[in-house]
Motif scaffolding. Structure first.
Motif, PDB file in Angstrom:
ATOM      1  N   VAL A  47       3.397   0.283  -4.100  1.00  0.00           N
ATOM      2  CA  VAL A  47       2.566  -0.744  -3.473  1.00  0.00           C
ATOM      3  C   VAL A  47       1.335  -0.059  -2.873  1.00  0.00           C
ATOM      4  O   VAL A  47       1.465   0.808  -2.000  1.00  0.00           O
ATOM      5  CB  VAL A  47       3.345  -1.510  -2.379  1.00  0.00           C
ATOM      6  N   PRO A  48       0.137  -0.418  -3.305  1.00  0.00           N
ATOM      7  CA  PRO A  48      -1.057   0.350  -2.917  1.00  0.00           C
ATOM      8  C   PRO A  48      -1.621   0.018  -1.541  1.00  0.00           C
ATOM      9  O   PRO A  48      -2.279   0.854  -0.929  1.00  0.00           O
ATOM     10  CB  PRO A  48      -2.065  -0.008  -4.009  1.00  0.00           C
ATOM     11  N   ARG A  49      -1.370  -1.216  -1.064  1.00  0.00           N
ATOM     12  CA  ARG A  49      -1.967  -1.663   0.199  1.00  0.00           C
ATOM     13  C   ARG A  49      -0.877  -2.268   1.089  1.00  0.00           C
ATOM     14  O   ARG A  49      -0.184  -3.202   0.675  1.00  0.00           O
ATOM     15  CB  ARG A  49      -3.065  -2.698  -0.046  1.00  0.00           C
ATOM     16  N   ILE A  50      -0.757  -1.746   2.289  1.00  0.00           N
ATOM     17  CA  ILE A  50       0.288  -2.189   3.209  1.00  0.00           C
ATOM     18  C   ILE A  50      -0.302  -2.388   4.596  1.00  0.00           C
ATOM     19  O   ILE A  50      -1.061  -1.540   5.088  1.00  0.00           O
ATOM     20  CB  ILE A  50       1.443  -1.163   3.276  1.00  0.00           C
ATOM     21  N   VAL A  51       0.046  -3.496   5.212  1.00  0.00           N
ATOM     22  CA  VAL A  51      -0.282  -3.740   6.615  1.00  0.00           C
ATOM     23  C   VAL A  51       1.019  -3.783   7.397  1.00  0.00           C
ATOM     24  O   VAL A  51       1.947  -4.511   7.023  1.00  0.00           O
ATOM     25  CB  VAL A  51      -1.049  -5.062   6.802  1.00  0.00           C
ATOM     26  N   ILE A  52       1.108  -2.982   8.456  1.00  0.00           N
ATOM     27  CA  ILE A  52       2.289  -3.009   9.315  1.00  0.00           C
ATOM     28  C   ILE A  52       1.894  -3.589  10.670  1.00  0.00           C
ATOM     29  O   ILE A  52       0.778  -3.410  11.136  1.00  0.00           O
ATOM     30  CB  ILE A  52       2.916  -1.609   9.491  1.00  0.00           C
ATOM     31  N   VAL A  53       2.835  -4.293  11.278  1.00  0.00           N
ATOM     32  CA  VAL A  53       2.575  -4.972  12.545  1.00  0.00           C
ATOM     33  C   VAL A  53       3.601  -4.536  13.573  1.00  0.00           C
ATOM     34  O   VAL A  53       4.802  -4.444  13.282  1.00  0.00           O
ATOM     35  CB  VAL A  53       2.645  -6.505  12.374  1.00  0.00           C
ATOM     36  N   GLY A  54       3.128  -4.259  14.775  1.00  0.00           N
ATOM     37  CA  GLY A  54       4.006  -3.924  15.887  1.00  0.00           C
ATOM     38  C   GLY A  54       3.290  -4.200  17.195  1.00  0.00           C
ATOM     39  O   GLY A  54       2.116  -4.590  17.206  1.00  0.00           O
ATOM     40  N   ALA A  63       3.737   5.414  12.753  1.00  0.00           N
ATOM     41  CA  ALA A  63       4.315   4.821  11.540  1.00  0.00           C
ATOM     42  C   ALA A  63       3.298   4.820  10.402  1.00  0.00           C
ATOM     43  O   ALA A  63       3.634   5.112   9.243  1.00  0.00           O
ATOM     44  CB  ALA A  63       4.795   3.406  11.837  1.00  0.00           C
ATOM     45  N   LYS A  64       2.072   4.482  10.712  1.00  0.00           N
ATOM     46  CA  LYS A  64       1.007   4.480   9.708  1.00  0.00           C
ATOM     47  C   LYS A  64       0.893   5.839   9.027  1.00  0.00           C
ATOM     48  O   LYS A  64       0.799   5.929   7.790  1.00  0.00           O
ATOM     49  CB  LYS A  64      -0.315   4.103  10.384  1.00  0.00           C
ATOM     50  N   ALA A  65       0.917   6.909   9.814  1.00  0.00           N
ATOM     51  CA  ALA A  65       0.806   8.251   9.255  1.00  0.00           C
ATOM     52  C   ALA A  65       1.986   8.577   8.342  1.00  0.00           C
ATOM     53  O   ALA A  65       1.813   9.210   7.287  1.00  0.00           O
ATOM     54  CB  ALA A  65       0.713   9.277  10.385  1.00  0.00           C
ATOM     55  N   LEU A  66       3.175   8.138   8.716  1.00  0.00           N
ATOM     56  CA  LEU A  66       4.354   8.397   7.890  1.00  0.00           C
ATOM     57  C   LEU A  66       4.263   7.688   6.543  1.00  0.00           C
ATOM     58  O   LEU A  66       4.581   8.259   5.497  1.00  0.00           O
ATOM     59  CB  LEU A  66       5.620   7.946   8.630  1.00  0.00           C
ATOM     60  N   ILE A  67       3.835   6.434   6.581  1.00  0.00           N
ATOM     61  CA  ILE A  67       3.760   5.650   5.342  1.00  0.00           C
ATOM     62  C   ILE A  67       2.663   6.181   4.432  1.00  0.00           C
ATOM     63  O   ILE A  67       2.814   6.223   3.206  1.00  0.00           O
ATOM     64  CB  ILE A  67       3.519   4.161   5.665  1.00  0.00           C
ATOM     65  N   GLU A  68       1.570   6.609   5.013  1.00  0.00           N
ATOM     66  CA  GLU A  68       0.454   7.130   4.221  1.00  0.00           C
ATOM     67  C   GLU A  68       0.847   8.373   3.434  1.00  0.00           C
ATOM     68  O   GLU A  68       0.209   8.679   2.411  1.00  0.00           O
ATOM     69  CB  GLU A  68      -0.734   7.435   5.134  1.00  0.00           C
ATOM     70  N   GLN A  69       1.875   9.068   3.860  1.00  0.00           N
ATOM     71  CA  GLN A  69       2.346  10.239   3.125  1.00  0.00           C
ATOM     72  C   GLN A  69       2.829   9.873   1.722  1.00  0.00           C
ATOM     73  O   GLN A  69       2.876  10.725   0.832  1.00  0.00           O
ATOM     74  CB  GLN A  69       3.478  10.926   3.895  1.00  0.00           C
ATOM     75  N   GLU A  70       3.176   8.582   1.534  1.00  0.00           N
ATOM     76  CA  GLU A  70       3.629   8.117   0.214  1.00  0.00           C
ATOM     77  C   GLU A  70       2.457   7.695  -0.666  1.00  0.00           C
ATOM     78  O   GLU A  70       2.667   7.287  -1.809  1.00  0.00           O
ATOM     79  CB  GLU A  70       4.604   6.942   0.374  1.00  0.00           C
ATOM     80  N   GLY A  71       1.233   7.759  -0.137  1.00  0.00           N
ATOM     81  CA  GLY A  71       0.058   7.511  -0.970  1.00  0.00           C
ATOM     82  C   GLY A  71      -0.567   6.138  -0.865  1.00  0.00           C
ATOM     83  O   GLY A  71      -1.541   5.854  -1.570  1.00  0.00           O
ATOM     84  N   SER A  72      -0.060   5.273   0.000  1.00  0.00           N
ATOM     85  CA  SER A  72      -0.614   3.933   0.132  1.00  0.00           C
ATOM     86  C   SER A  72      -1.727   3.882   1.171  1.00  0.00           C
ATOM     87  O   SER A  72      -1.802   4.723   2.071  1.00  0.00           O
ATOM     88  CB  SER A  72       0.484   2.938   0.533  1.00  0.00           C
ATOM     89  N   ASP A  73      -2.579   2.868   1.033  1.00  0.00           N
ATOM     90  CA  ASP A  73      -3.595   2.569   2.035  1.00  0.00           C
ATOM     91  C   ASP A  73      -2.926   1.699   3.105  1.00  0.00           C
ATOM     92  O   ASP A  73      -2.482   0.578   2.808  1.00  0.00           O
ATOM     93  CB  ASP A  73      -4.755   1.821   1.377  1.00  0.00           C
ATOM     94  N   VAL A  74      -2.829   2.189   4.329  1.00  0.00           N
ATOM     95  CA  VAL A  74      -2.037   1.527   5.371  1.00  0.00           C
ATOM     96  C   VAL A  74      -2.925   1.163   6.556  1.00  0.00           C
ATOM     97  O   VAL A  74      -3.741   1.971   7.008  1.00  0.00           O
ATOM     98  CB  VAL A  74      -0.882   2.433   5.859  1.00  0.00           C
TER      99      VAL A  74
END
Length: 271
Positions: A47-54, A63-74
């Motif tokens: 999934v190339p684009r992800i928005v997380i909410v908290g 969390a954003k930094a962790l997810i970005e390690q998988e290559g997505s734009d967060v």
């Protein structure tokens, strides 16, 4: 034209399920626990684009930094889906950032723990129920119209086996979780003509999450769930186990699956 032919014609007019690699995902409650695990696995699945909410900026940035390690734009959005105005804001911002919300995962938590109903002050009942039940409803209300315009979309809500099986200490919690289950199943039936699928995952204990730490930290609930864990002969699930199921439900492999409440509990119960 027969009813079967009409249904087939209606289905053929839908654009069809999107590949994960072409999707944008909104993960509400995506800064910790099951939500964060789901965001990371969606990113890993392409999934190339992800928005997380908290609700916490520091946790959101981590969390954003962790997810970005998988290559997505967060992107991290700070918001509280318990508030209808905030829920609409989240949906509007995510729609723009993602170029369209294809996937909504709602995995929010509340600061509650199991207690016998006789020990719960009447003034606490409304707070517990609304904090647990309303975020997923508010987010679906904000996102469904956007998905309907494109005639496709996937919603995955998180509830609990407490919404399926009566458990001592979870009278109010179970009522709220049952509300999420029936709500999800109903919108699945209402939205299927628009190519939208909705399912709900209902774990019991999930190790390595804040919710389980809270309910097993002492008192009545600790004893209750210690006994429950003994029934998980396949092992008490961790957040990644629930996330893997969420990713499957979001994928084209589950394109015929909607309106289901799926338990992942290691064998604690069969509900």
């Amino acid at each position: 034209m027969t009813a079967t032919a009409q249904a087939g014609k209606s289905a053929s007019e839908l654009p069809g399920p999107k590949k994960l690699a072409d999707s944008g995902a909104l993960i509400v409650g995506g800064t910790a626990g099951i939500g964060l695990a789901t965001a990371r696995q969606l990113a890993e699945a392409g999934v190339p684009r992800i928005v997380i909410v908290g609700r916490t900026q520091k946790r959101g940035e981590h969390a954003k930094a962790l997810i970005e390690q998988e290559g997505s734009d967060v992107t991290f959005l700070r918001g509280n889906p318990l508030d209808p105005i905030s829920a609409n804001y989240i949906a509007e911002q995510a729609e723009a950032l993602l170029g369209g919300i294809d996937i909504l995962v709602c995995s929010t938590a509340a600061e509650v723990r199991p207690e016998l109903f006789s020990d719960i002050p009447i003034a606490d009942i409304e707070r517990t129920f609304t904090h647990l039940a309303l975020p997923s409803m508010h987010m679906a209300s904000a996102v469904l119209p956007l998905m309907r315009t494109r005639r496709q979309g996937v919603i995955v809500n998180l509830a609990s086996d407490a919404g399926k099986s009566a458990t001592p200490g979870e009278a109010v919690i179970g009522a709220a979780k049952a509300g999420i289950v029936m709500f999800t199943r109903t919108i699945a039936i209402e939205a299927k003509r628009d190519g939208i699928r909705a399912n709900v995952l209902t774990p019991s204990l999930v190790n390595e999450t804040g919710s389980t730490e809270r309910i097993t930290s002492g008192g009545f609930s600790a004893k209750l769930f210690a006994k429950a864990a003994q029934q998980a002969h396949l092992g008490v699930p961790v957040a990644d186990d629930i996330a893997a199921a969420a990713v499957f439900l979001c994928s084209p492999a589950a394109s015929r699956l909607t309106g289901q409440a799926i338990s992942i509990n290691g064998g604690i119960s069969a509900v």
